[in-house]
Design a protein around this motif. Structure first.
Motif, PDB file in Angstrom:
ATOM      1  N   LEU A 166       1.171  -0.757   0.032  1.00  0.00           N
ATOM      2  CA  LEU A 166       2.417  -1.518  -0.031  1.00  0.00           C
ATOM      3  C   LEU A 166       2.941  -1.720  -1.447  1.00  0.00           C
ATOM      4  CD1 LEU A 166       1.729  -4.184   2.716  1.00  0.00           C
ATOM      5  CD2 LEU A 166       3.100  -2.093   2.878  1.00  0.00           C
TER       6      LEU A 166
ATOM      7  N   VAL B 163       7.863   2.680   6.683  1.00  0.00           N
ATOM      8  CA  VAL B 163       6.527   2.412   6.159  1.00  0.00           C
ATOM      9  C   VAL B 163       5.538   2.807   7.246  1.00  0.00           C
ATOM     10  CG1 VAL B 163       4.945   0.636   5.330  1.00  0.00           C
ATOM     11  CG2 VAL B 163       7.369   0.493   4.748  1.00  0.00           C
TER      12      VAL B 163
ATOM     13  N   LEU C 126       9.925  -6.700   4.264  1.00  0.00           N
ATOM     14  CA  LEU C 126       9.083  -5.747   4.979  1.00  0.00           C
ATOM     15  C   LEU C 126       8.776  -6.323   6.353  1.00  0.00           C
ATOM     16  CD1 LEU C 126       7.278  -3.205   5.108  1.00  0.00           C
ATOM     17  CD2 LEU C 126       5.435  -4.629   4.207  1.00  0.00           C
TER      18      LEU C 126
ATOM     19  N   SER D 298      -0.357  -1.549   4.868  1.00  0.00           N
ATOM     20  CA  SER D 298       0.349  -1.931   6.088  1.00  0.00           C
ATOM     21  C   SER D 298      -0.599  -1.851   7.282  1.00  0.00           C
ATOM     22  CB  SER D 298       1.573  -1.041   6.304  1.00  0.00           C
ATOM     23  OG  SER D 298       1.182   0.291   6.490  1.00  0.00           O
TER      24      SER D 298
ATOM     25  N   PHE E   4       6.268  -0.129  -2.346  1.00  0.00           N
ATOM     26  CA  PHE E   4       7.386  -0.647  -1.569  1.00  0.00           C
ATOM     27  C   PHE E   4       7.826  -2.034  -2.050  1.00  0.00           C
ATOM     28  CE2 PHE E   4       5.326   2.277   1.442  1.00  0.00           C
ATOM     29  CZ  PHE E   4       6.418   3.065   1.794  1.00  0.00           C
TER      30      PHE E   4
ATOM     31  N   LEU F 117      11.007  -1.312   5.545  1.00  0.00           N
ATOM     32  CA  LEU F 117      11.454  -2.108   4.413  1.00  0.00           C
ATOM     33  C   LEU F 117      12.972  -2.156   4.489  1.00  0.00           C
ATOM     34  CD1 LEU F 117      10.546  -3.560   1.785  1.00  0.00           C
ATOM     35  CD2 LEU F 117      11.029  -1.426   0.594  1.00  0.00           C
TER      36      LEU F 117
END
Length: 90
Positions: free
Chosen positions: A67, A61, A8, A25, A70, A31
């Motif tokens: 997060l 993202v 990321l 984030s 992800f 990502l």
């Protein structure tokens, strides 16, 4: 458990200490999936953000996104009773 070959990328304007758990984030990011390859072509423009073309190995993202979805993948393997018994408490 197995490692996932994803990274990321995002910027933070505030200081973040090494080892800090980040669950949202700080800014828009991407990502990048490195599964089966050693490099990817990604760029950043201060006005346009992250860019990897329309490649399917990149996922956008957004700022303040959670997060967890992800970075944590659900297991895709169904474990048999013998495997599970090895980890159960008596």
């Amino acid at each position: 458990m197995a490692p996932v070959e994803k990274v990321l990328v995002m910027f933070a304007t505030n200081n973040v200490m090494t080892g800090t758990v980040v669950y949202k984030s700080y800014s828009p990011g991407g990502l990048i999936d490195f599964t089966g390859v050693n490099k990817r072509s990604v760029s950043f423009d201060a006005n346009k953000g992250w860019n990897w073309g329309d490649a399917i190995w990149g996922t956008q993202v957004k700022a303040n996104d959670d997060l967890l979805p992800f970075l944590i993948e659900s297991p895709s393997v169904i474990f048999d009773d013998h495997f599970l018994a090895a980890f159960s408490t008596p």
